[in-house]
Design a protein around this motif. Structure first.
Motif, PDB file in Angstrom:
ATOM      1  N   ALA A   1       0.827  -1.214   0.000  1.00  0.00           N
ATOM      2  CA  ALA A   1       0.000   0.000   0.000  1.00  0.00           C
ATOM      3  C   ALA A   1       0.859   1.261   0.000  1.00  0.00           C
ATOM      4  N   VAL A   2       1.886   1.263   0.822  1.00  0.00           N
ATOM      5  CA  VAL A   2       2.763   2.437   0.875  1.00  0.00           C
ATOM      6  C   VAL A   2       3.480   2.621  -0.458  1.00  0.00           C
ATOM      7  N   GLY A   3       3.943   1.517  -1.051  1.00  0.00           N
ATOM      8  CA  GLY A   3       4.604   1.608  -2.341  1.00  0.00           C
ATOM      9  C   GLY A   3       3.682   2.146  -3.420  1.00  0.00           C
ATOM     10  N   ARG A   4       2.433   1.680  -3.409  1.00  0.00           N
ATOM     11  CA  ARG A   4       1.461   2.155  -4.389  1.00  0.00           C
ATOM     12  C   ARG A   4       1.221   3.661  -4.221  1.00  0.00           C
ATOM     13  N   LEU A   5       1.125   4.112  -2.957  1.00  0.00           N
ATOM     14  CA  LEU A   5       0.927   5.536  -2.690  1.00  0.00           C
ATOM     15  C   LEU A   5       2.105   6.351  -3.222  1.00  0.00           C
ATOM     16  N   PHE A   6       3.340   5.919  -2.914  1.00  0.00           N
ATOM     17  CA  PHE A   6       4.529   6.669  -3.343  1.00  0.00           C
ATOM     18  C   PHE A   6       4.623   6.738  -4.868  1.00  0.00           C
ATOM     19  N   PHE A   7       4.574   5.563  -5.515  1.00  0.00           N
ATOM     20  CA  PHE A   7       4.929   5.486  -6.927  1.00  0.00           C
ATOM     21  C   PHE A   7       3.756   5.776  -7.865  1.00  0.00           C
ATOM     22  N   ASN A  13       9.724   9.208  -7.841  1.00  0.00           N
ATOM     23  CA  ASN A  13      10.738   8.166  -8.032  1.00  0.00           C
ATOM     24  C   ASN A  13      11.745   8.162  -6.893  1.00  0.00           C
ATOM     25  N   ASN A  14      11.634   9.144  -5.995  1.00  0.00           N
ATOM     26  CA  ASN A  14      12.649   9.335  -4.955  1.00  0.00           C
ATOM     27  C   ASN A  14      12.265   8.615  -3.669  1.00  0.00           C
ATOM     28  N   ALA A  15      12.067   7.326  -3.753  1.00  0.00           N
ATOM     29  CA  ALA A  15      11.753   6.528  -2.572  1.00  0.00           C
ATOM     30  C   ALA A  15      12.322   5.135  -2.760  1.00  0.00           C
ATOM     31  N   SER A  16      12.806   4.565  -1.680  1.00  0.00           N
ATOM     32  CA  SER A  16      13.310   3.195  -1.709  1.00  0.00           C
ATOM     33  C   SER A  16      12.785   2.497  -0.476  1.00  0.00           C
TER      34      SER A  16
END
Length: 246
Positions: A1-7, A13-16
């Motif tokens: 869910a967090v990945g979907r929100l970020f990307f 693109n600035n998240a890992s």
């Protein structure tokens, strides 16, 4: 869910984050050098002559590994295992080099177990890992402590020559390279030479030193993460510390 929100939602693109199968920087920097990342076993920490830790605080983050495997090595508790593994090769209590801007519990615990004369804390300025690791490698090369046999068997010679020129700056005096690294990282020149000796100086009888190289989030998650990891991987290749116990 967090990945979907970020990307997807925010569109950055600035998240890992930890929902990826591997860290891009770690995998590609090691893979481009011909290695798979993080290949050591717990037993290596008991057998190593020197343990190099960069960007990690294993006392707090990998407590069992640190206290049950690394610390007994520093205190001489694994000498019997070393003698059984290496036969005529000289063995002694292990040493540890920790590269970290902070004085962590890992540093304090290692000093308590092995004594301050067997623990070297390179308390660098944040973000200066690369010049320090490359300066250590330059000292190894200058002292002819590198594993030329391993390099001839397993490396591409043209790539090794390019590494000497571009990364280790063999066209510049070694004193200038080391002093520049010490100045930018705010550590002592002598500490860089001492680290190189602990990592690569041959043991009595001409046996090669077994150095275990560890890196973690402090190196992987830096702004220059590919170059960070490449610097320590190159040091391992230079000294032949790949694919052998310890």
């Amino acid at each position: 869910a967090v990945g979907r929100l970020f990307f997807s939602g925010i569109g950055t693109n600035n998240a890992s984050i930890h929902n990826r199968p591997a860290y891009n920087s770690e995998v590609h920097a090691a893979g481009d050098a011909g290695l798979v990342p993080l290949t050591s076993a717990y037993a290596d920490a008991q057998l190593a002559d020197t343990i190099l830790i960069v960007g990690a605080n294993p006392y707090e983050a990998q407590t069992n590994y640190f206290l049950a495997h690394m610390i007994p090595n520093l205190s001489g508790g694994t000498l019997t295992k070393k003698r059984k593994a290496f036969h005529v090769e000289p063995v002694e209590a292990g040493r540890m080099i920790i590269i970290d801007p902070r004085r962590t519990m890992s540093v304090a615990s290692a000093e308590s177990a092995g004594g301050k004369d067997r623990v070297l804390h390179l308390q660098i300025e944040p973000g200066t890992d690369i010049p320090v690791l490359n300066a250590i490698a330059r000292v190894v090369l200058e002292k002819r402590w590198h594993d030329i046999g391993f390099i001839q068997r397993r490396a591409e010679w043209q790539t090794f020559e390019a590494y000497q020129r571009s990364t280790l700056a063999v066209d510049r005096p070694i004193d200038a390279v080391v002093e520049e690294a010490a100045e930018v990282s705010r550590i002592l020149v002598g500490q860089i030479y001492q680290a190189a000796e602990w990592i690569a100086a041959p043991k009595s009888g001409g046996f090669r030193r077994r150095t275990l190289l560890h890196y973690e989030k402090g190196l992987i998650w830096g702004l220059k993460n590919y170059e960070n990891v490449a610097a320590i991987v190159d040091l391992g290749l230079l000294t032949g510390n790949v694919g052998k116990p310890g």
